[in-house]
Motif scaffolding. Structure first.
Motif, PDB file in Angstrom:
ATOM      1  N   LEU A  58       6.571 -37.787  27.247  1.00 26.84           N
ATOM      2  CA  LEU A  58       6.559 -39.192  26.833  1.00 26.84           C
ATOM      3  C   LEU A  58       7.916 -39.546  26.241  1.00 26.84           C
ATOM      4  O   LEU A  58       8.553 -38.708  25.583  1.00 26.84           O
ATOM      5  CB  LEU A  58       5.477 -39.430  25.768  1.00 26.84           C
ATOM      6  CG  LEU A  58       4.021 -39.207  26.195  1.00 26.84           C
ATOM      7  CD1 LEU A  58       3.117 -39.239  24.979  1.00 26.84           C
ATOM      8  CD2 LEU A  58       3.605 -40.275  27.193  1.00 26.84           C
ATOM      9  N   PRO A  59       8.390 -40.774  26.459  1.00 27.37           N
ATOM     10  CA  PRO A  59       9.632 -41.193  25.805  1.00 27.37           C
ATOM     11  C   PRO A  59       9.399 -41.356  24.307  1.00 27.37           C
ATOM     12  O   PRO A  59       8.586 -42.176  23.882  1.00 27.37           O
ATOM     13  CB  PRO A  59       9.964 -42.532  26.478  1.00 27.37           C
ATOM     14  CG  PRO A  59       8.654 -43.028  27.005  1.00 27.37           C
ATOM     15  CD  PRO A  59       7.833 -41.820  27.341  1.00 27.37           C
ATOM     16  N   GLU A  60      10.060 -40.543  23.506  1.00 35.57           N
ATOM     17  CA  GLU A  60       9.863 -40.560  22.058  1.00 35.57           C
ATOM     18  C   GLU A  60      10.781 -41.593  21.391  1.00 35.57           C
ATOM     19  O   GLU A  60      10.347 -42.434  20.622  1.00 35.57           O
ATOM     20  CB  GLU A  60      10.136 -39.163  21.490  1.00 35.57           C
ATOM     21  CG  GLU A  60      10.080 -39.060  19.969  1.00 35.57           C
ATOM     22  CD  GLU A  60       8.665 -39.080  19.422  1.00 35.57           C
ATOM     23  OE1 GLU A  60       8.518 -39.094  18.196  1.00 35.57           O
ATOM     24  OE2 GLU A  60       7.709 -39.100  20.205  1.00 35.57           O
ATOM     25  N   THR A  61      12.079 -41.478  21.665  1.00 34.56           N
ATOM     26  CA  THR A  61      13.058 -42.408  21.096  1.00 34.56           C
ATOM     27  C   THR A  61      14.033 -42.829  22.194  1.00 34.56           C
ATOM     28  O   THR A  61      14.212 -42.118  23.184  1.00 34.56           O
ATOM     29  CB  THR A  61      13.859 -41.761  19.953  1.00 34.56           C
ATOM     30  OG1 THR A  61      14.531 -40.599  20.451  1.00 34.56           O
ATOM     31  CG2 THR A  61      12.935 -41.361  18.805  1.00 34.56           C
ATOM     32  N   MET A  62      14.667 -43.982  21.992  1.00 38.07           N
ATOM     33  CA  MET A  62      15.678 -44.447  22.938  1.00 38.07           C
ATOM     34  C   MET A  62      16.656 -45.347  22.221  1.00 38.07           C
ATOM     35  O   MET A  62      16.266 -46.154  21.375  1.00 38.07           O
ATOM     36  CB  MET A  62      15.047 -45.190  24.116  1.00 38.07           C
ATOM     37  CG  MET A  62      16.091 -45.864  25.030  1.00 38.07           C
ATOM     38  SD  MET A  62      15.386 -46.660  26.489  1.00 38.07           S
ATOM     39  CE  MET A  62      15.302 -45.272  27.589  1.00 38.07           C
ATOM     40  N   LEU A  63      17.938 -45.179  22.545  1.00 36.97           N
ATOM     41  CA  LEU A  63      18.949 -46.112  22.057  1.00 36.97           C
ATOM     42  C   LEU A  63      19.976 -46.299  23.162  1.00 36.97           C
ATOM     43  O   LEU A  63      20.124 -45.454  24.044  1.00 36.97           O
ATOM     44  CB  LEU A  63      19.609 -45.591  20.779  1.00 36.97           C
ATOM     45  CG  LEU A  63      20.432 -44.291  20.837  1.00 36.97           C
ATOM     46  CD1 LEU A  63      21.878 -44.563  21.242  1.00 36.97           C
ATOM     47  CD2 LEU A  63      20.402 -43.592  19.494  1.00 36.97           C
ATOM     48  N   TYR A 111      22.934 -44.268  27.297  1.00 35.47           N
ATOM     49  CA  TYR A 111      21.603 -44.180  26.715  1.00 35.47           C
ATOM     50  C   TYR A 111      21.434 -42.807  26.060  1.00 35.47           C
ATOM     51  O   TYR A 111      21.940 -41.802  26.563  1.00 35.47           O
ATOM     52  CB  TYR A 111      20.525 -44.309  27.794  1.00 35.47           C
ATOM     53  CG  TYR A 111      20.292 -45.713  28.303  1.00 35.47           C
ATOM     54  CD1 TYR A 111      19.449 -46.594  27.631  1.00 35.47           C
ATOM     55  CD2 TYR A 111      20.895 -46.158  29.482  1.00 35.47           C
ATOM     56  CE1 TYR A 111      19.211 -47.869  28.110  1.00 35.47           C
ATOM     57  CE2 TYR A 111      20.676 -47.438  29.970  1.00 35.47           C
ATOM     58  CZ  TYR A 111      19.826 -48.290  29.279  1.00 35.47           C
ATOM     59  OH  TYR A 111      19.597 -49.549  29.748  1.00 35.47           O
ATOM     60  N   GLN A 112      20.709 -42.776  24.956  1.00 35.05           N
ATOM     61  CA  GLN A 112      20.301 -41.517  24.350  1.00 35.05           C
ATOM     62  C   GLN A 112      18.778 -41.547  24.258  1.00 35.05           C
ATOM     63  O   GLN A 112      18.208 -42.423  23.613  1.00 35.05           O
ATOM     64  CB  GLN A 112      20.914 -41.342  22.964  1.00 35.05           C
ATOM     65  CG  GLN A 112      20.576 -40.005  22.315  1.00 35.05           C
ATOM     66  CD  GLN A 112      21.381 -39.783  21.043  1.00 35.05           C
ATOM     67  OE1 GLN A 112      22.603 -39.970  21.028  1.00 35.05           O
ATOM     68  NE2 GLN A 112      20.714 -39.404  19.981  1.00 35.05           N
ATOM     69  N   ILE A 113      18.149 -40.597  24.933  1.00 36.43           N
ATOM     70  CA  ILE A 113      16.698 -40.633  25.099  1.00 36.43           C
ATOM     71  C   ILE A 113      16.093 -39.342  24.583  1.00 36.43           C
ATOM     72  O   ILE A 113      16.556 -38.247  24.931  1.00 36.43           O
ATOM     73  CB  ILE A 113      16.327 -40.826  26.583  1.00 36.43           C
ATOM     74  CG1 ILE A 113      16.948 -42.128  27.114  1.00 36.43           C
ATOM     75  CG2 ILE A 113      14.818 -40.836  26.774  1.00 36.43           C
ATOM     76  CD1 ILE A 113      16.869 -42.278  28.612  1.00 36.43           C
ATOM     77  N   GLY A 114      15.075 -39.472  23.739  1.00 40.07           N
ATOM     78  CA  GLY A 114      14.332 -38.316  23.259  1.00 40.07           C
ATOM     79  C   GLY A 114      12.965 -38.277  23.917  1.00 40.07           C
ATOM     80  O   GLY A 114      12.250 -39.283  23.941  1.00 40.07           O
ATOM     81  N   LEU A 115      12.613 -37.128  24.492  1.00 40.03           N
ATOM     82  CA  LEU A 115      11.327 -36.975  25.169  1.00 40.03           C
ATOM     83  C   LEU A 115      10.441 -36.035  24.362  1.00 40.03           C
ATOM     84  O   LEU A 115      10.919 -35.080  23.750  1.00 40.03           O
ATOM     85  CB  LEU A 115      11.514 -36.417  26.580  1.00 40.03           C
ATOM     86  CG  LEU A 115      12.413 -37.235  27.516  1.00 40.03           C
ATOM     87  CD1 LEU A 115      12.524 -36.548  28.865  1.00 40.03           C
ATOM     88  CD2 LEU A 115      11.884 -38.645  27.690  1.00 40.03           C
ATOM     89  N   SER A 116       9.152 -36.312  24.367  1.00 42.33           N
ATOM     90  CA  SER A 116       8.196 -35.509  23.613  1.00 42.33           C
ATOM     91  C   SER A 116       7.011 -35.192  24.508  1.00 42.33           C
ATOM     92  O   SER A 116       6.675 -35.945  25.425  1.00 42.33           O
ATOM     93  CB  SER A 116       7.725 -36.270  22.368  1.00 42.33           C
ATOM     94  OG  SER A 116       6.652 -35.593  21.749  1.00 42.33           O
TER      95      SER A 116
END
Length: 532
Positions: free
Chosen positions: A507-512, A523-528
């Motif tokens: 799941l996409p956790e964070t995005m900027l 883009y900086q994307i954190g996945l969980s």
């Protein structure tokens, strides 16, 4: 064309290029048509415009190329011609060999060097890059050969030609099995670094393999190390550090340090060395730093326990407390290789966490977690290295000075969230929609910068990101959030060899979207794998 449009090679395998010579503008017009269905396989959106023209059956893509190999994805010949002339003026060089002649020389050299047939050489796809040699301004062309037209496939051979003198200076292979022992060593180091980080974190087996490559290269062939029947890992680390100019600091060894030792200053490299390194650097995303020039040569490398002991002592002194009071704290250290500083830095980052039940201790301004940095020579790092990287003493002073206005700045997040129906608090900021990140960040940035002007010591690390970074929304042809997430999913699945079922759990956790540098937004994307 696959490079220009970021297409998957399978999307255009059936393309038939058409090449036309334009006598008026002295350029080649290279074009090809793909189906409309192929557009769906593009990694980036390709819109009809100056480069793409829709036809009855698909889309025709056009690239213009001048006689010097200058290329642009455009159909505007007049504008391209003017740009090419300006480019040539800005990059004046000496060349007595045309591009076509250079290609013929490269093919002949390849046949002779690797005993290839005419048919074999003609079956390869070739491209080139050019640079101007300092001093005599000679144009140097490196012709590369692949067995597929796509830039996403690996290169096979390269030929370097001095076009001022009209001669071949280097013939080389990009395939590791054909490389010299030195380049086999460098390729192994780069490949291992990509998987396992810098040398000190390599598996024992890979350290032994590096030793084997060093023996094949006759590195320090008279050293006593080679006389040992069975060397320990500690002995190998010490030998490798000494061999690559990092005596007593094995944690500073990375591929760039090995490259500098074996090849010397880049100004002295051969054309083949430049080409091979550029390919290796791109393929493995190499760091060009090691940070060893910032260490004390009279000291030796410290370990994890040493770093913890140093910070315990410094912290206790800063807060005027006994070290034994910290025995109940959780304290851990992690070695970090930072690339963004000038030439990088290797250090220990030490994290301290106070135990639950001590929240009301007024000495610490309500802070439960602390972290500090110690160089591998034992020097505690502070704000003189980078603003916000405080020593314990500096940190205590900053906490006392900023206690009165930090809370007001952090309350800005809560107020904005309440007004816009978002999750509260600073910690939730990067879970917000990008439009709200941009709006809140734009409001907060001048407030933080004002505080920084009022107080040069103000540098709360939690707020510095909002002073130094600009967050935005996709515009001006940027890929969408959905496309960025899809690319992130694809890369994570490939990098960790996930099944489709495992990928579906992400799941996409964070995005900027960082637009601090408008020419290089990212883009900086954190996945969980779990719900928050």
């Amino acid at each position: 064309m696959t490079e220009v449009y970021s297409w998957h090679p399978d999307a255009v395998d059936n393309i038939v290029p058409e090449i036309k010579w334009d006598e008026e503008y002295q350029l080649w017009e290279v074009s090809g048509e793909v189906s409309k269905a192929s557009m769906e396989l593009a990694f980036e959106p390709v819109l009809e415009g100056k480069t793409v023209k829709e036809t009855k059956t698909g889309y025709r893509l056009t690239v213009l190329v001048d006689q010097n190999g200058f290329t642009r994805a455009t159909r505007d010949k007049q504008a391209f011609s003017l740009e090419a002339q300006q480019h040539a003026k800005n990059n004046q060089f000496v060349s007595n060999v045309s591009y076509d002649e250079a290609i013929c020389m490269a093919k002949d050299a390849l046949k002779a060097h690797y005993n290839l047939t005419e048919a074999e050489v003609n079956s390869y796809f070739y491209d080139s890059f050019h640079y101007v040699q300092t001093g005599d301004r000679a144009q140097i062309s490196t012709i590369t050969f692949r067995n597929h037209y796509s830039y996403q496939t690996e290169k096979m051979y390269g030929v370097v030609i001095n076009r001022a003198e009209g001669r071949v200076t280097d013939v080389f292979s990009y395939r590791e099995k054909d490389m010299s022992p030195t380049w086999q060593l460098l390729s192994f180091a780069a490949r291992t670094e990509q998987r396992e980080n810098w040398y000190v974190r390599w598996s024992l087996e890979n350290k032994k393999t590096l030793i084997g490559h060093m023996k094949a290269c006759n590195i320090l062939s008279e050293h006593a190390f080679w006389q040992q029947a069975d060397s320990s890992e500690e002995a190998m680390d010490a030998f490798v550090a000494e061999a690559f100019g990092a005596k007593d600091y094995p944690s500073g060894i990375n591929t760039w340090r090995i490259v500098e030792t074996l090849l010397g200053d880049a100004e002295t490299w051969s054309g083949a060395d430049h080409a091979l390194f550029m390919e290796m650097e791109t393929k493995y995303n190499l760091s060009r730093s090691d940070g060893l020039d910032k260490l004390d040569g009279d000291k030796k490398e410290i370990g994890e326990n040493d770093a913890v002991a140093i910070i315990r002592k410094e912290f206790a002194a800063a807060w005027n407390m006994e070290e034994t009071e910290m025995d109940a704290w959780q304290i851990v250290a992690q070695q970090v290789h930072d690339d963004f500083l000038d030439r990088g830095m290797v250090y220990w980052r030490v994290y301290l966490t106070r135990p639950m039940g001590t929240e009301k201790d007024a000495r610490f301004q309500g802070r439960m977690n602390f972290n500090y940095r110690v160089k591998i020579d034992g020097t505690v790092m502070d704000a003189s290295v980078l603003p916000g990287w405080f020593s314990p003493a500096q940190h205590k002073a900053v906490l006392e000075e900023t206690a009165s206005y930090d809370n007001e700045l952090f309350r800005h997040f809560d107020r904005y969230a309440q007004q816009n129906g978002l999750m509260y608090a600073y910690e939730d900021f990067f879970h917000w929609p990008l439009a709200h990140q941009k709006a809140c960040g734009d409001q907060l940035r001048p407030l933080i910068q004002e505080k920084m002007q009022q107080d040069p010591h103000f540098a709360d690390p939690r707020l510095m990101a909002f002073a130094n970074h600009v967050y935005g929304v996709p515009e001006n042809g940027m890929i969408t959030e959905a496309k960025a997430q899809e690319i992130a999913f694809q890369h994570v699945q490939k990098a960790f060899d996930l099944t489709d079922q495992e990928r579906s759990l992400l799941l996409p956790e964070t995005m900027l979207l960082d637009v601090t540098n408008p020419d290089k937004p990212f883009y900086q994307i954190g996945l969980s794998s779990e719900e928050r």
